[in-house]
Write a protein that holds these residues in place. Structure first.
Motif, PDB file in Angstrom:
ATOM      1  N   ALA A   1       0.863  -1.180   0.000  1.00 50.29           N
ATOM      2  CA  ALA A   1       0.000   0.000   0.000  1.00 50.29           C
ATOM      3  C   ALA A   1       0.898   1.228   0.000  1.00 50.29           C
ATOM      4  O   ALA A   1       1.934   1.241   0.678  1.00 50.29           O
ATOM      5  N   ALA A   2       0.505   2.232  -0.756  1.00 52.69           N
ATOM      6  CA  ALA A   2       1.336   3.434  -0.845  1.00 52.69           C
ATOM      7  C   ALA A   2       0.464   4.681  -0.972  1.00 52.69           C
ATOM      8  O   ALA A   2      -0.617   4.645  -1.560  1.00 52.69           O
ATOM      9  N   VAL A   3       0.966   5.770  -0.397  1.00 46.09           N
ATOM     10  CA  VAL A   3       0.362   7.082  -0.610  1.00 46.09           C
ATOM     11  C   VAL A   3       0.986   7.614  -1.895  1.00 46.09           C
ATOM     12  O   VAL A   3       2.207   7.771  -1.979  1.00 46.09           O
ATOM     13  N   VAL A   4       0.176   7.864  -2.896  1.00 42.47           N
ATOM     14  CA  VAL A   4       0.668   8.352  -4.183  1.00 42.47           C
ATOM     15  C   VAL A   4       0.955   9.847  -4.095  1.00 42.47           C
ATOM     16  O   VAL A   4       2.011  10.311  -4.519  1.00 42.47           O
ATOM     17  N   ASP A   5       0.010  10.599  -3.564  1.00 45.08           N
ATOM     18  CA  ASP A   5       0.202  12.031  -3.344  1.00 45.08           C
ATOM     19  C   ASP A   5      -0.900  12.531  -2.411  1.00 45.08           C
ATOM     20  O   ASP A   5      -1.857  11.818  -2.135  1.00 45.08           O
ATOM     21  N   TRP A   6      -0.722  13.746  -1.931  1.00 44.33           N
ATOM     22  CA  TRP A   6      -1.729  14.356  -1.066  1.00 44.33           C
ATOM     23  C   TRP A   6      -1.683  15.862  -1.229  1.00 44.33           C
ATOM     24  O   TRP A   6      -0.688  16.418  -1.686  1.00 44.33           O
ATOM     25  N   SER A   7      -2.782  16.510  -0.867  1.00 45.24           N
ATOM     26  CA  SER A   7      -2.838  17.971  -0.913  1.00 45.24           C
ATOM     27  C   SER A   7      -3.884  18.465   0.088  1.00 45.24           C
ATOM     28  O   SER A   7      -4.718  17.698   0.554  1.00 45.24           O
ATOM     29  N   LEU A   8      -3.779  19.743   0.408  1.00 43.96           N
ATOM     30  CA  LEU A   8      -4.791  20.398   1.226  1.00 43.96           C
ATOM     31  C   LEU A   8      -5.660  21.216   0.292  1.00 43.96           C
ATOM     32  O   LEU A   8      -5.151  22.036  -0.484  1.00 43.96           O
ATOM     33  N   GLU A   9      -6.967  20.977   0.371  1.00 42.64           N
ATOM     34  CA  GLU A   9      -7.907  21.707  -0.473  1.00 42.64           C
ATOM     35  C   GLU A   9      -9.310  21.528   0.081  1.00 42.64           C
ATOM     36  O   GLU A   9      -9.564  20.570   0.818  1.00 42.64           O
ATOM     37  N   PRO A  10     -10.210  22.424  -0.270  1.00 46.14           N
ATOM     38  CA  PRO A  10     -11.589  22.268   0.185  1.00 46.14           C
ATOM     39  C   PRO A  10     -12.239  21.050  -0.490  1.00 46.14           C
ATOM     40  O   PRO A  10     -12.007  20.785  -1.670  1.00 46.14           O
ATOM     41  N   HIS A  11     -13.031  20.322   0.278  1.00 45.35           N
ATOM     42  CA  HIS A  11     -13.777  19.196  -0.286  1.00 45.35           C
ATOM     43  C   HIS A  11     -14.829  19.776  -1.218  1.00 45.35           C
ATOM     44  O   HIS A  11     -15.532  20.718  -0.857  1.00 45.35           O
TER      45      HIS A  11
ATOM     46  N   VAL B   1      -5.741  -0.790   5.362  1.00 39.90           N
ATOM     47  CA  VAL B   1      -4.734  -0.225   6.260  1.00 39.90           C
ATOM     48  C   VAL B   1      -5.259   1.106   6.780  1.00 39.90           C
ATOM     49  O   VAL B   1      -6.130   1.728   6.177  1.00 39.90           O
ATOM     50  N   ASP B   2      -4.726   1.518   7.915  1.00 40.73           N
ATOM     51  CA  ASP B   2      -5.077   2.826   8.454  1.00 40.73           C
ATOM     52  C   ASP B   2      -4.187   3.873   7.807  1.00 40.73           C
ATOM     53  O   ASP B   2      -2.973   3.694   7.682  1.00 40.73           O
ATOM     54  N   ALA B   3      -4.812   4.967   7.379  1.00 41.29           N
ATOM     55  CA  ALA B   3      -4.104   6.111   6.796  1.00 41.29           C
ATOM     56  C   ALA B   3      -4.247   7.272   7.761  1.00 41.29           C
ATOM     57  O   ALA B   3      -5.347   7.544   8.260  1.00 41.29           O
ATOM     58  N   CYS B   4      -3.131   7.956   8.036  1.00 47.15           N
ATOM     59  CA  CYS B   4      -3.146   9.047   9.009  1.00 47.15           C
ATOM     60  C   CYS B   4      -2.449  10.285   8.464  1.00 47.15           C
ATOM     61  O   CYS B   4      -1.348  10.190   7.924  1.00 47.15           O
ATOM     62  N   ALA B   5      -3.108  11.421   8.642  1.00 44.30           N
ATOM     63  CA  ALA B   5      -2.443  12.699   8.402  1.00 44.30           C
ATOM     64  C   ALA B   5      -1.613  12.978   9.648  1.00 44.30           C
ATOM     65  O   ALA B   5      -2.092  12.820  10.776  1.00 44.30           O
ATOM     66  N   VAL B   6      -0.348  13.354   9.444  1.00 47.18           N
ATOM     67  CA  VAL B   6       0.562  13.578  10.568  1.00 47.18           C
ATOM     68  C   VAL B   6       1.233  14.940  10.439  1.00 47.18           C
ATOM     69  O   VAL B   6       1.346  15.490   9.345  1.00 47.18           O
ATOM     70  N   ASP B   7       1.715  15.434  11.593  1.00 49.07           N
ATOM     71  CA  ASP B   7       2.479  16.675  11.578  1.00 49.07           C
ATOM     72  C   ASP B   7       3.959  16.346  11.375  1.00 49.07           C
ATOM     73  O   ASP B   7       4.320  15.186  11.158  1.00 49.07           O
ATOM     74  N   GLU B   8       4.828  17.346  11.484  1.00 52.48           N
ATOM     75  CA  GLU B   8       6.253  17.118  11.208  1.00 52.48           C
ATOM     76  C   GLU B   8       6.920  16.181  12.208  1.00 52.48           C
ATOM     77  O   GLU B   8       7.971  15.630  11.927  1.00 52.48           O
ATOM     78  N   GLU B   9       6.292  15.952  13.358  1.00 52.73           N
ATOM     79  CA  GLU B   9       6.842  15.023  14.352  1.00 52.73           C
ATOM     80  C   GLU B   9       6.155  13.657  14.304  1.00 52.73           C
ATOM     81  O   GLU B   9       6.307  12.860  15.218  1.00 52.73           O
ATOM     82  N   ARG B  10       5.388  13.417  13.256  1.00 52.35           N
ATOM     83  CA  ARG B  10       4.653  12.157  13.033  1.00 52.35           C
ATOM     84  C   ARG B  10       3.587  11.909  14.098  1.00 52.35           C
ATOM     85  O   ARG B  10       3.299  10.772  14.448  1.00 52.35           O
ATOM     86  N   VAL B  11       2.999  12.981  14.594  1.00 48.84           N
ATOM     87  CA  VAL B  11       1.874  12.876  15.518  1.00 48.84           C
ATOM     88  C   VAL B  11       0.601  12.920  14.670  1.00 48.84           C
ATOM     89  O   VAL B  11       0.454  13.784  13.804  1.00 48.84           O
ATOM     90  N   THR B  12      -0.319  11.985  14.944  1.00 45.82           N
ATOM     91  CA  THR B  12      -1.522  11.886  14.122  1.00 45.82           C
ATOM     92  C   THR B  12      -2.465  13.059  14.380  1.00 45.82           C
ATOM     93  O   THR B  12      -2.707  13.458  15.517  1.00 45.82           O
TER      94      THR B  12
ATOM     95  N   GLN C   1      -1.234  22.154   9.945  1.00 49.79           N
ATOM     96  CA  GLN C   1      -0.189  21.394  10.624  1.00 49.79           C
ATOM     97  C   GLN C   1       0.200  20.109   9.887  1.00 49.79           C
ATOM     98  O   GLN C   1       1.185  19.472  10.242  1.00 49.79           O
ATOM     99  N   VAL C   2      -0.562  19.735   8.858  1.00 54.89           N
ATOM    100  CA  VAL C   2      -0.299  18.473   8.159  1.00 54.89           C
ATOM    101  C   VAL C   2       1.024  18.551   7.408  1.00 54.89           C
ATOM    102  O   VAL C   2       1.274  19.473   6.633  1.00 54.89           O
ATOM    103  N   ASP C   3       1.867  17.555   7.661  1.00 55.25           N
ATOM    104  CA  ASP C   3       3.169  17.462   7.007  1.00 55.25           C
ATOM    105  C   ASP C   3       3.242  16.259   6.071  1.00 55.25           C
ATOM    106  O   ASP C   3       4.190  16.127   5.316  1.00 55.25           O
ATOM    107  N   GLY C   4       2.254  15.370   6.147  1.00 55.68           N
ATOM    108  CA  GLY C   4       2.243  14.198   5.289  1.00 55.68           C
ATOM    109  C   GLY C   4       1.130  13.243   5.653  1.00 55.68           C
ATOM    110  O   GLY C   4       0.397  13.446   6.623  1.00 55.68           O
TER     111      GLY C   4
END
Length: 175
Positions: free
Chosen positions: A55-65, A92-103, A135-138
């Motif tokens: 399983a892989a994250v291909v890409d992500w972005s911040l935008e209005p739904h 699998v569980d997918a989580c948005a995390v900050d720069e310190e990998r906090v969910t 705060q989302v870093d990935g």
């Protein structure tokens, strides 16, 4: 005490009782250890063995739904499952995390949701609403397969028990 005939039959009765699944002392529940999160992970079963699916994250972005733009930015991400088929729906569980990998927010994504374009049918996309999108870093995936969770001893003493997937991550968990 007891007649010899009762003493001879009692152990046999206990063995039959235990083998019938009616004994509660034989049912145990355990929880698998959470695997190391990453952008690309090998999906593993509750014993930590690879299932032949990546399983892989291909890409992500911040935008209005598009359906609720007034709610502001959300995390929009694309994911891909390689090696899964319709008979082995993996999750699998997918989580948005900050720069310190906090969910900041998590959800489960299933390989059956990966019904992308004709040129890339293994890719899907979804949205994660988080309280502080700035705060989302990935976006990270946790490798533990969440698609199968056997019945618990509490729910079914006879047929329950075994190793269960780890609990889903909560907001604030360190990955």
């Amino acid at each position: 005490m007891f007649p010899a005939r009762v003493r001879a039959v009692a152990p046999l009765a206990l063995v039959i009782f235990a083998l019938s699944g009616c004994s509660s002392w034989g049912c145990t529940d355990t929880t698998a250890e959470r695997g190391k999160a990453g952008v690309r992970v090998q999906v593993v079963d509750t014993e930590g063995q690879p299932l032949g699916v990546t399983a892989a994250v291909v890409d992500w972005s911040l935008e209005p739904h598009p359906q609720v733009p007034s709610e502001g930015d959300q995390v929009h991400f694309r994911f891909r499952f390689d090696g899964a088929d319709e008979y082995s729906d993996r999750a699998v569980d997918a989580c948005a995390v900050d720069e310190e990998r906090v969910t900041l927010g998590c959800q489960t994504v299933f390989s059956s949701e990966a019904s992308g374009r004709a040129d890339d049918p293994l890719t899907g996309n979804t949205w994660l609403a988080v309280e502080h999108p700035e705060q989302v870093d990935g976006v990270l995936l946790i490798p533990n397969d969440q698609s199968y969770d056997p019945r618990t001893c509490e729910a079914d003493v006879k047929d329950g028990g075994g190793t269960h997937p780890p609990e889903p991550p909560r907001r604030g968990d360190q990955l």
